[in-house]
Motif scaffolding. Structure first.
Motif, PDB file in Angstrom:
ATOM      1  N   LEU A 268       0.834  -1.212   0.000  1.00  0.00           N
ATOM      2  CA  LEU A 268       0.000   0.000   0.000  1.00  0.00           C
ATOM      3  C   LEU A 268       0.868   1.262   0.000  1.00  0.00           C
ATOM      4  CD1 LEU A 268      -2.804  -1.020   2.546  1.00  0.00           C
ATOM      5  CD2 LEU A 268      -3.058  -0.672   0.082  1.00  0.00           C
TER       6      LEU A 268
ATOM      7  N   ARG B 207       3.461   1.772  -1.503  1.00  0.00           N
ATOM      8  CA  ARG B 207       4.008   2.091  -2.832  1.00  0.00           C
ATOM      9  C   ARG B 207       3.033   2.979  -3.601  1.00  0.00           C
ATOM     10  NH1 ARG B 207       5.970  -3.392  -2.400  1.00  0.00           N
ATOM     11  NH2 ARG B 207       8.182  -3.164  -1.915  1.00  0.00           N
ATOM     12  N   LYS B 208       1.811   3.072  -3.113  1.00  0.00           N
ATOM     13  CA  LYS B 208       0.833   3.935  -3.776  1.00  0.00           C
ATOM     14  C   LYS B 208       1.051   5.370  -3.299  1.00  0.00           C
ATOM     15  CE  LYS B 208      -2.625   0.453  -4.580  1.00  0.00           C
ATOM     16  NZ  LYS B 208      -2.144   0.287  -5.952  1.00  0.00           N
ATOM     17  N   ASP B 209       1.133   6.279  -4.268  1.00  0.00           N
ATOM     18  CA  ASP B 209       1.468   7.674  -3.946  1.00  0.00           C
ATOM     19  C   ASP B 209       0.559   8.266  -2.877  1.00  0.00           C
ATOM     20  OD1 ASP B 209       3.385   7.438  -5.795  1.00  0.00           O
ATOM     21  OD2 ASP B 209       2.358   8.603  -7.368  1.00  0.00           O
ATOM     22  N   GLN B 210      -0.749   7.965  -3.039  1.00  0.00           N
ATOM     23  CA  GLN B 210      -1.709   8.587  -2.135  1.00  0.00           C
ATOM     24  C   GLN B 210      -1.501   8.120  -0.685  1.00  0.00           C
ATOM     25  OE1 GLN B 210      -5.595   7.870  -3.643  1.00  0.00           O
ATOM     26  NE2 GLN B 210      -6.515   9.448  -2.367  1.00  0.00           N
TER      27      GLN B 210
END
Ligand SMILES: Cc1cc2nc3c(=O)[nH]c(=O)nc-3n(C[C@H](O)[C@H](O)[C@H](O)COP(=O)(O)OP(=O)(O)OC[C@H]3O[C@@H](n4cnc5c(N)ncnc54)[C@H](O)[C@@H]3O)c2cc1C
Length: 501
Positions: A363, A365-368
């Protein structure tokens, strides 16, 4: 040595929070005395770094330059020691990074500032009792020349997690007890070149290892099974045994220059004020030092409290101003305690947690998600729920706006350096100048709020902004607001935050 209110405010504890608070009180012309039991500043640093909101705030007092001088900064932080870095460079801040400033250095610079602006600091003076009555507060102090008593109008406990002031005020400190024991040492290692770096989770707990300088490393074990007797000291033998138990090897740790231990106990004062006694920093909230947040959180307490307490001392605070300190600062601490508990849960060596970590790592690794964590750790999402006409900026931290004024180019932080409020007039609407003028005529010291007419390309729709001394927006209005809306909103906000007498 005894006196009757030679000081307005007594600050117990000359750690980072007490020192910053004393400086804030002094720039607001309050007579402040800091009592610190240690005869000399501690050379050992608990905290390593300053996050974005602290850096933004230091900039608003003209202090950032001295903090940055010779200090390294980095863009990455960690969350629960997971393998993906939290990236601070994504923050919507002029300071999207963490500044490496060891606590001893931070305290030295804050002390320098407090002394520069005229705060008095007594080292080697331990407070042994505190009480209050209807007219003031009283402290029993033991100094190098023996015991004495001091009186003042207000008392702030910045005396750390075991706060005597908090106990004397009868303020409860509920929370969760310690289940994880951290054993920490600043030590020399046998083979520093090949020492593990950062955080390593093992079947028994966690190992933390980072170089401090060419000679010393900070090593720590997080033990999820074996606790320690409260009040006992940590010996090097115990640290090396714990390293062997948790890491399988004691890294040849020797020549400890500092040993310390703590737990993941996370507690928060149920109120930050009892009459004339207030709490700030670790005295108000403690938690496991994961994510490097405690000192940063405490500095924000000091910045929120300083000007409000000064207004109360000077007699111009509107009703409820001082109580807004507790209301505003409880929530950010609650959130920090919560995220440190979440990090501890993710660090648990239980094999079931391994998959949760893997999921969380993915998770991140997700920008947001990564940005959410960066915002959380750096404190930049703190926004106060403030009364007043609704506006997207109300209660938020005022950004580093670039301004063009009659005197040339400037930025918003420049106008907050003296610790006053700022009325930014961005559309030269005559109503704003008139309301400010009327207000300033009615109060004893109109200098509480600076009125600045400017142009700002970053906020073309904005007519005006009232910024509190701590940098938060107390009122904002757009250009399409009617003259009446501008007048009423600004009058109310000036009275609420900056008084009417
Ligand atoms: C290992 C470790 C690492 C940490 N890392 C970070 C980090 O990276 N980033 C971060 O933000 N935070 C970090 N923290 C947390 C941070 O160190 C604390 O939040 C911070 O020190 C709190 O500052 P304070 O001024 O409130 O209290 P303290 O620093 O505890 O200062 C309190 C002062 O009061 C004095 N005092 C106490 N009682 C009395 C008395 N009766 N009379 C007179 N003086 C008294 C004490 O001597 C002390 O100087 C870390 C903590 C630990 C343990």
């Amino acid at each position: 040595m005894s006196s009757d209110q030679d000081y307005d405010v007594l600050v117990v504890g000359g750690g980072p929070v007490g020192l910053l608070l004393a400086a804030e009180l002094r720039i607001a012309r309050v007579r402040a005395l800091v009592l610190e039991r240690l005869p000399e500043p501690s050379p050992h640093s608990k905290a390593f770094g300053l996050h974005a909101r602290s850096l933004e705030s230091l900039d608003r007092r003209g202090l950032l330059k001295r903090f940055k001088e010779g200090a390294r900064s980095w863009n990455n932080g960690h969350f629960a020691g997971l393998d993906v870095w939290v990236d601070f460079s994504t923050l919507d801040s002029a300071h999207g990074y963490a500044l490496l400033s060891e606590q001893a250095r931070t305290e030295r610079l804050l002390e320098e500032r407090a002394v520069e602006v005229g705060a008095e600091i007594r080292r080697g003076h331990e407070v042994t009792a505190a009480r209050q009555d209807a007219d003031g507060v009283e402290l029993d102090v033991t100094g190098p020349d023996g015991p004495y008593t001091l009186r003042a109008k207000y008392l702030v406990g910045c005396d750390g997690g075991r706060s005597l002031v908090r106990k004397a005020a009868g303020i409860a400190f509920p929370g969760t007890g310690g289940r994880v024991t951290a054993r920490l040492g600043d030590v020399k290692l046998a083979d520093p070149e090949n020492a593990p770096m950062g955080m390593e989770r093992t079947a028994r707990g966690l190992l933390f290892c980072v170089p401090l300088d060419d000679t010393y490393h900070r090593v720590a074990t997080f033990d999820f099974e074996q606790g320690k007797e409260p009040g006992s000291e940590l010996a090097l033998d115990e640290l090396t045994a714990s390293l062997r138990e948790i890491w399988g090897d004691d890294l040849g740790a020797r020549d400890a220059r500092w040993l310390s231990w703590f737990t993941d106990s996370a507690c928060q004062a149920d109120r930050y004020r009892e009459g004339r006694i207030l709490l700030a920093g670790d005295a108000a909230h403690t938690h496991f030092p994961v994510g490097g947040q405690g000192l940063n959180l405490g500095l924000q307490d000091a910045l929120n409290l300083g000007w409000k307490l000064a207004a109360t001392v000077h007699g111009w605070a509107a009703e409820g101003l001082l109580d807004s300190y507790d209301r505003e600062r409880q929530e950010p601490a609650r959130r920090v305690l919560a995220n440190t508990r979440a990090q501890i849960a993710l660090m648990n060596p239980d094999p079931y947690v391994t998959e949760l970590r893997e999921l969380f790592t993915d998770l991140m690794r997700k920008d947001q998600v990564n940005r959410h964590l960066a915002e959380m750790l750096s404190g930049v999402t703190v926004r106060y729920r403030l009364p007043g006409p609704e506006h997207r900026l109300l209660g938020d931290f005022a950004r580093d706006l670039e301004l063009r004024t009659a005197d040339g180019k400037s930025t918003l932080p420049e106008y907050l350096k003296r610790g006053t409020g700022l009325l930014l007039d961005l559309a030269a609407r005559p109503e704003l100048a008139r309301v400010h003028e009327e207000w300033a005529e009615g109060v004893s010291w109109g200098g509480r709020v600076r009125h600045v007419v400017a142009e700002c390309d970053q906020e073309p729709g904005l007519a005006g902004l009232l910024v509190r001394p701590d940098g938060y927006v107390a009122w904002a209005a757009d250009r399409d607001a009617s003259a009446e809306e501008l007048r009423d909103g600004l009058r109310e906000a000036l009275a609420r935050w900056f008084g009417t007498v």
